[in-house]
Design a protein around this motif. Structure first.
Motif, PDB file in Angstrom:
ATOM      1  N   GLY B  74      -6.482   0.185   1.605  1.00 12.95           N
ATOM      2  CA  GLY B  74      -5.052  -0.063   1.433  1.00 12.95           C
ATOM      3  C   GLY B  74      -4.299   0.389   2.678  1.00 12.95           C
ATOM      4  O   GLY B  74      -4.703   1.357   3.322  1.00 12.95           O
ATOM      5  N   PRO B  75      -3.207  -0.300   3.041  1.00 13.90           N
ATOM      6  CA  PRO B  75      -2.494   0.021   4.279  1.00 13.90           C
ATOM      7  C   PRO B  75      -1.834   1.398   4.265  1.00 13.90           C
ATOM      8  O   PRO B  75      -1.528   1.947   5.314  1.00 13.90           O
ATOM      9  CB  PRO B  75      -1.432  -1.075   4.380  1.00 13.90           C
ATOM     10  N   LEU B  76      -1.628   1.967   3.071  1.00 14.62           N
ATOM     11  CA  LEU B  76      -0.974   3.277   3.000  1.00 14.62           C
ATOM     12  C   LEU B  76      -1.971   4.440   2.970  1.00 14.62           C
ATOM     13  O   LEU B  76      -1.573   5.593   2.811  1.00 14.62           O
ATOM     14  CB  LEU B  76      -0.060   3.367   1.773  1.00 14.62           C
ATOM     15  N   ALA B  77      -3.268   4.147   3.132  1.00 12.60           N
ATOM     16  CA  ALA B  77      -4.245   5.247   3.219  1.00 12.60           C
ATOM     17  C   ALA B  77      -3.862   6.100   4.424  1.00 12.60           C
ATOM     18  O   ALA B  77      -3.651   5.588   5.525  1.00 12.60           O
ATOM     19  CB  ALA B  77      -5.652   4.679   3.382  1.00 12.60           C
ATOM     20  N   THR B  78      -3.752   7.407   4.218  1.00  9.82           N
ATOM     21  CA  THR B  78      -3.336   8.271   5.329  1.00  9.82           C
ATOM     22  C   THR B  78      -4.537   8.657   6.192  1.00  9.82           C
ATOM     23  O   THR B  78      -5.689   8.572   5.761  1.00  9.82           O
ATOM     24  CB  THR B  78      -2.694   9.585   4.818  1.00  9.82           C
ATOM     25  N   ALA B  79      -4.226   9.134   7.388  1.00 12.53           N
ATOM     26  CA  ALA B  79      -5.280   9.590   8.296  1.00 12.53           C
ATOM     27  C   ALA B  79      -6.048  10.746   7.658  1.00 12.53           C
ATOM     28  O   ALA B  79      -7.280  10.803   7.764  1.00 12.53           O
ATOM     29  CB  ALA B  79      -4.669  10.015   9.630  1.00 12.53           C
ATOM     30  N   SER B 169      -1.303  -6.109   4.172  1.00 12.84           N
ATOM     31  CA  SER B 169      -1.472  -5.686   2.776  1.00 12.84           C
ATOM     32  C   SER B 169      -2.860  -5.120   2.472  1.00 12.84           C
ATOM     33  O   SER B 169      -3.038  -4.447   1.464  1.00 12.84           O
ATOM     34  CB  SER B 169      -1.169  -6.841   1.827  1.00 12.84           C
ATOM     35  N   ARG B 170      -3.854  -5.370   3.346  1.00 16.25           N
ATOM     36  CA  ARG B 170      -5.220  -4.864   3.138  1.00 16.25           C
ATOM     37  C   ARG B 170      -5.940  -4.849   4.462  1.00 16.25           C
ATOM     38  O   ARG B 170      -5.684  -5.688   5.320  1.00 16.25           O
ATOM     39  CB  ARG B 170      -6.043  -5.787   2.223  1.00 16.25           C
TER      40      ARG B 170
END
Ligand code: FAD
Ligand code: FES
Ligand code: FES
Lengths: 154, 296
Positions: B74-79, B169-170
């Motif tokens: 997902g694009p909001l996965a954090t580092a 989005s992905r």
């Protein structure tokens, strides 16, 4: 300017606030809640003086819009001293980890996030955990020693 | 430093977000972790009328592997998540190593993979790992989505082929073709909060006899966009190394220097960067190959 109503849970207490959408979390903590323990140095993510814990994780509050953390839990340095100083604060006092004090709230919160996960960190782990917090006074050594000494009787 | 004035919206679904983007187009900016956007707003480099936050949309912040089908991120996965989640020890190791080198622990708790890709910094710590993993980007607009290999996405510093009305989005990582492993190395002048002088990611896939089916090498911070070291990759294809210390890897690393055109600036000279490319490339290849040997 558009305003929004938000609820912040800061140091265990709930606050309902109406704030402009372009205010950062640092600004709301300092200006609206008068919690001036959170500092603002660079304002762009480089120095860590604005560090707070967001749901237990250390973040740069200068790069977060307050409206983005509606409903979430925030711990500032004021939340640590409940009955007298927190053990981490006490250790900084005892081991000379504080000079001017500007970096201290951020250092202590980054240290708290580390110690909550790992109560006996190694020196490299301590240095990595505070690598987003800059100090212009101590040269870091005393800060590292202060964190390493938390919970140890020496 | 104060933020300029803007309006703020926090849609609850990707569809709603696409509709808002469609309405406001170039007057709007998406907000993910904000570690890039808020800095640009404070420096008055950007002045959007609308800030559209993606953070109220559920289900965009994790990575999931489907057996035989690759990994969807997902694009909001954090580092911080990418550096530590359960896939970080396995197929996503090279990406996890890049994620673990971004900024500082404070930045990593907010910085997202989507924001990192769309920002398109030449020294990005995630772009080289994504290039060697052969990542595909899913770009979603109001009327549908398209798929683009990450290699075709970067156009220059801060320039990409995303359209103003699209959302990343992905991120999709295809399943490697046989046993494979990667490694990432970055060199700057200090360990945290530093822009890379040179960074290198490698990924090797082997056949049953441990010969190299395919090697991918990506170099960052040495050109306007992260680049593949194709000469070095071609050189390695089909070769059978005798362990990780085979001179093959050093030879490939020398070829990689020809694939980049580093410049001299205040961080380092072109010659120094060339030397670094050679050393870091050799080390990432050796470490990738040794990781494969430990697995098979
Ligand atoms: C102090 C500091 C140190 C840093 N160090 C590093 C480093 O070492 N390595 C490195 O690679 N980067 C570094 N960065 C840059 C930055 O933190 C990363 O690029 C980060 O991953 C950006 O993600 P974000 O979620 O914060 O992006 P945001 O600021 O939220 O967004 C960045 C841009 O991407 C757009 N965007 C975000 N998500 C999407 C999406 N899903 N679809 C379409 N557009 C989108 C936004 O509109 C915006 O224009 C650093 C930044 C700071 C402030
Ligand atoms: S004030 Fe936030 S990092 Fe410097
Ligand atoms: S004590 Fe002065 S900045 Fe750290």
């Amino acid at each position: 300017m558009k305003k929004m109503m938000i609820m912040l849970k800061v140091n265990g207490q709930e606050f309902d606030l109406v704030i402009p959408v372009n205010k950062t979390l640092t600004q709301v903590l300092r200006e609206d809640l008068r919690l001036t323990g959170t500092k603002q140095g660079c304002a762009v993510g480089d120095c860590g003086s604005c560090t707070v814990l967001l749901n237990g994780k250390p973040v740069n509050s200068c790069l977060i819009l307050a409206v983005e953390v509606d409903g979430q839990e925030i711990t500032t340095i004021e939340g640590l001293a409940v009955d007298g100083l927190h053990p981490i604060q006490q250790s900084f006092v005892e081991h000379g980890g504080i000079q001017c004090g500007f970096c201290t709230p951020g250092m202590i919160l980054s240290a708290k996030a580390l110690l909550d996960k790992n109560p006996t960190p190694s020196e490299p782990e301590i240095r990595a955990a505070i690598s987003g917090n800059l100090c212009r006074c101590t040269g870091y050594q005393k800060i590292v020693e202060s964190i390493a000494a938390v919970g140890k009787n020496d | 430093m104060l933020l300029p004035k803007f309006d703020y919206q926090a849609p609850k679904s990707l569809r709603e977000a696409c509709a808002l983007l469609d309405e406001f187009g170039a007057k709007a900016r998406l907000l993910a972790g904000g570690t890039d956007l808020l800095v640009n707003l404070k420096h008055k480099k950007l002045a959007p009328e609308q800030v559209i936050s993606l953070n109220r949309i559920k289900g965009l912040d994790e990575a999931a592997a489907k057996k035989g089908k690759g990994i969807s991120i997902g694009p909001l996965a954090t580092a911080a998540y990418l550096a530590e989640n359960e896939l970080a020890q396995g197929p996503l190791q090279v990406l996890a190593e890049g994620a673990g080198r971004i900024g500082s622990p404070l930045i990593r708790n907010r910085a997202t993979i989507g924001g990192n890709i769309v920002t398109a910094r030449p020294a990005s710590d995630l772009a080289p790992p994504l290039l060697v993993l052969g990542a595909l980007l899913i770009l979603k607009g109001k009327d549908g989505e398209r798929e683009l290999p990450v290699e075709k996405f970067f156009k220059g510093p801060g320039k990409t082929s995303i359209k103003p009305k699209e959302i990343l989005s992905r991120i999709f990582i295809p399943e490697p073709d046989g046993p494979g492993a990667g490694a990432y190395l970055k060199l700057g002048s200090r360990k945290a909060l530093e822009i890379s002088l040179v960074n290198v990611a490698s990924f090797i896939e082997v056949g049953a006899d441990l010969s190299i089916k395919q090697a991918r090498i990506a170099l960052g911070a040495v050109a306007p966009v992260p680049v593949r070291a194709k000469t070095a990759e071609k050189f390695l294809k089909g070769k059978k190394p005798q362990g990780e210390n085979d001179p093959l890897f050093r030879e490939a690393a020398r070829a990689a220097v020809q694939d980049a055109s580093p410049i001299t600036d205040h961080r380092g000279s072109a010659e120094y960067r060339q030397a670094l490319i050679e050393i870091l490339t050799a080390r990432t290849l050796q470490s990738a190959y040794s990781r494969i040997m430990k697995k098979v």
